[in-house]
Design a protein around this motif. Structure first.
Motif, PDB file in Angstrom:
ATOM      1  N   HIS A  62       0.833  -1.214   0.000  1.00 37.82           N
ATOM      2  CA  HIS A  62       0.000   0.000   0.000  1.00 37.82           C
ATOM      3  C   HIS A  62       0.864   1.259   0.000  1.00 37.82           C
ATOM      4  O   HIS A  62       0.549   2.235  -0.691  1.00 37.82           O
ATOM      5  CB  HIS A  62      -0.953   0.003   1.191  1.00 37.82           C
ATOM      6  N   LYS A  78      -6.427   6.805  -2.790  1.00 37.75           N
ATOM      7  CA  LYS A  78      -6.982   5.897  -1.789  1.00 37.75           C
ATOM      8  C   LYS A  78      -7.115   4.549  -2.495  1.00 37.75           C
ATOM      9  O   LYS A  78      -7.649   4.472  -3.612  1.00 37.75           O
ATOM     10  CB  LYS A  78      -8.340   6.404  -1.324  1.00 37.75           C
ATOM     11  N   ILE A  79      -6.617   3.502  -1.872  1.00 38.59           N
ATOM     12  CA  ILE A  79      -6.720   2.166  -2.460  1.00 38.59           C
ATOM     13  C   ILE A  79      -8.128   1.637  -2.195  1.00 38.59           C
ATOM     14  O   ILE A  79      -8.590   1.594  -1.056  1.00 38.59           O
ATOM     15  CB  ILE A  79      -5.649   1.230  -1.885  1.00 38.59           C
ATOM     16  N   THR A  80      -8.794   1.266  -3.277  1.00 36.41           N
ATOM     17  CA  THR A  80     -10.160   0.781  -3.192  1.00 36.41           C
ATOM     18  C   THR A  80     -10.207  -0.737  -3.073  1.00 36.41           C
ATOM     19  O   THR A  80     -10.980  -1.281  -2.300  1.00 36.41           O
ATOM     20  CB  THR A  80     -10.955   1.213  -4.445  1.00 36.41           C
ATOM     21  N   LYS A  81      -9.351  -1.416  -3.874  1.00 35.08           N
ATOM     22  CA  LYS A  81      -9.441  -2.877  -3.926  1.00 35.08           C
ATOM     23  C   LYS A  81      -8.189  -3.472  -4.540  1.00 35.08           C
ATOM     24  O   LYS A  81      -7.626  -2.908  -5.478  1.00 35.08           O
ATOM     25  CB  LYS A  81     -10.663  -3.249  -4.770  1.00 35.08           C
ATOM     26  N   LEU A 101      -7.058  -1.269  -7.697  1.00 29.53           N
ATOM     27  CA  LEU A 101      -8.016  -0.264  -8.148  1.00 29.53           C
ATOM     28  C   LEU A 101      -7.921   0.865  -7.134  1.00 29.53           C
ATOM     29  O   LEU A 101      -8.015   0.626  -5.918  1.00 29.53           O
ATOM     30  CB  LEU A 101      -9.423  -0.859  -8.172  1.00 29.53           C
ATOM     31  N   VAL A 102      -7.657   2.079  -7.618  1.00 27.12           N
ATOM     32  CA  VAL A 102      -7.457   3.209  -6.708  1.00 27.12           C
ATOM     33  C   VAL A 102      -8.344   4.388  -7.102  1.00 27.12           C
ATOM     34  O   VAL A 102      -8.780   4.491  -8.251  1.00 27.12           O
ATOM     35  CB  VAL A 102      -5.970   3.654  -6.660  1.00 27.12           C
ATOM     36  N   GLN A 103      -8.560   5.256  -6.141  1.00 30.44           N
ATOM     37  CA  GLN A 103      -9.355   6.465  -6.351  1.00 30.44           C
ATOM     38  C   GLN A 103      -8.463   7.673  -6.071  1.00 30.44           C
ATOM     39  O   GLN A 103      -7.737   7.690  -5.078  1.00 30.44           O
ATOM     40  CB  GLN A 103     -10.545   6.445  -5.390  1.00 30.44           C
ATOM     41  N   ILE A 105      -7.680  11.193  -4.708  1.00 29.93           N
ATOM     42  CA  ILE A 105      -8.275  12.039  -3.666  1.00 29.93           C
ATOM     43  C   ILE A 105      -7.578  13.403  -3.564  1.00 29.93           C
ATOM     44  O   ILE A 105      -7.946  14.231  -2.737  1.00 29.93           O
ATOM     45  CB  ILE A 105      -8.299  11.334  -2.288  1.00 29.93           C
ATOM     46  N   LYS A 143     -15.082  -3.210 -10.525  1.00 29.77           N
ATOM     47  CA  LYS A 143     -15.473  -1.836 -10.164  1.00 29.77           C
ATOM     48  C   LYS A 143     -16.867  -1.849  -9.541  1.00 29.77           C
ATOM     49  O   LYS A 143     -17.788  -2.422 -10.081  1.00 29.77           O
ATOM     50  CB  LYS A 143     -15.458  -0.958 -11.416  1.00 29.77           C
ATOM     51  N   PRO A 144     -16.993  -1.174  -8.371  1.00 28.20           N
ATOM     52  CA  PRO A 144     -18.302  -1.144  -7.692  1.00 28.20           C
ATOM     53  C   PRO A 144     -19.355  -0.386  -8.471  1.00 28.20           C
ATOM     54  O   PRO A 144     -19.115   0.411  -9.282  1.00 28.20           O
ATOM     55  CB  PRO A 144     -18.002  -0.441  -6.369  1.00 28.20           C
TER      56      PRO A 144
END
Length: 144
Positions: A62, A78-81, A101-103, A105, A143-144
């Motif tokens: 991470h 931010k690490i999502t998954k 998969l990251v977002q 921020i 992906k959610p």
């Protein structure tokens, strides 16, 4: 996070002849488009790829992902998954890569010396790293 030391080129070149490298790859999506950068270094110089890095001895996966986003893209993430673990075996190097998969921020996107171009792609360029195609496929499914 501990101070990270880079291996001297001679040690790196010797290591890659005998051992695999642990890496992280970052999937940043904008809808169904994925962020790719064009490599300026081997392996796969001139190919499009996911941003990422080798994991250094003193950091977690991470931490490596967050460092890579900051160094390569000037982004805070931010690490999502964890999408999965992938291998790339070629004549230059053997990588065992952890796809995240990251977002985004924070930060304003820009590339560093490792990339000559950057873009979001709905259709992947012909010259995209083979194992990154798999990471992207699996990330789009997850992906959610």
């Amino acid at each position: 996070m501990a101070k990270i030391r880079k291996a001297p080129k001679k040690d790196y070149d010797n290591f890659r002849k005998y051992f695999a490298f642990a890496c992280v790859d970052l999937v940043i999506l904008d809808g169904k488009s994925v962020l790719l950068t064009k490599r300026t270094r081997n392996p796969y110089k001139g190919y499009w790829h996911l941003p990422g890095s080798m994991i250094h001895k003193t950091e977690t996966m991470h931490e490596a992902a967050k460092r890579s986003a900051k160094e390569e893209l000037n982004l805070k993430i931010k690490i999502t998954k964890l999408v999965g673990v992938y291998e790339s075996l070629d004549g230059f190097r053997h990588d065992v890569s952890h796809g995240f998969l990251v977002q985004v921020i924070g930060g304003k996107i820009k590339t560093d010396f490792q990339s000559s171009d950057i873009g979001f792609f709905k259709t992947l360029p012909k010259k995209t790293l083979p194992h990154h195609r798999l990471v992207i496929r699996d990330a789009l499914k997850a992906k959610p």
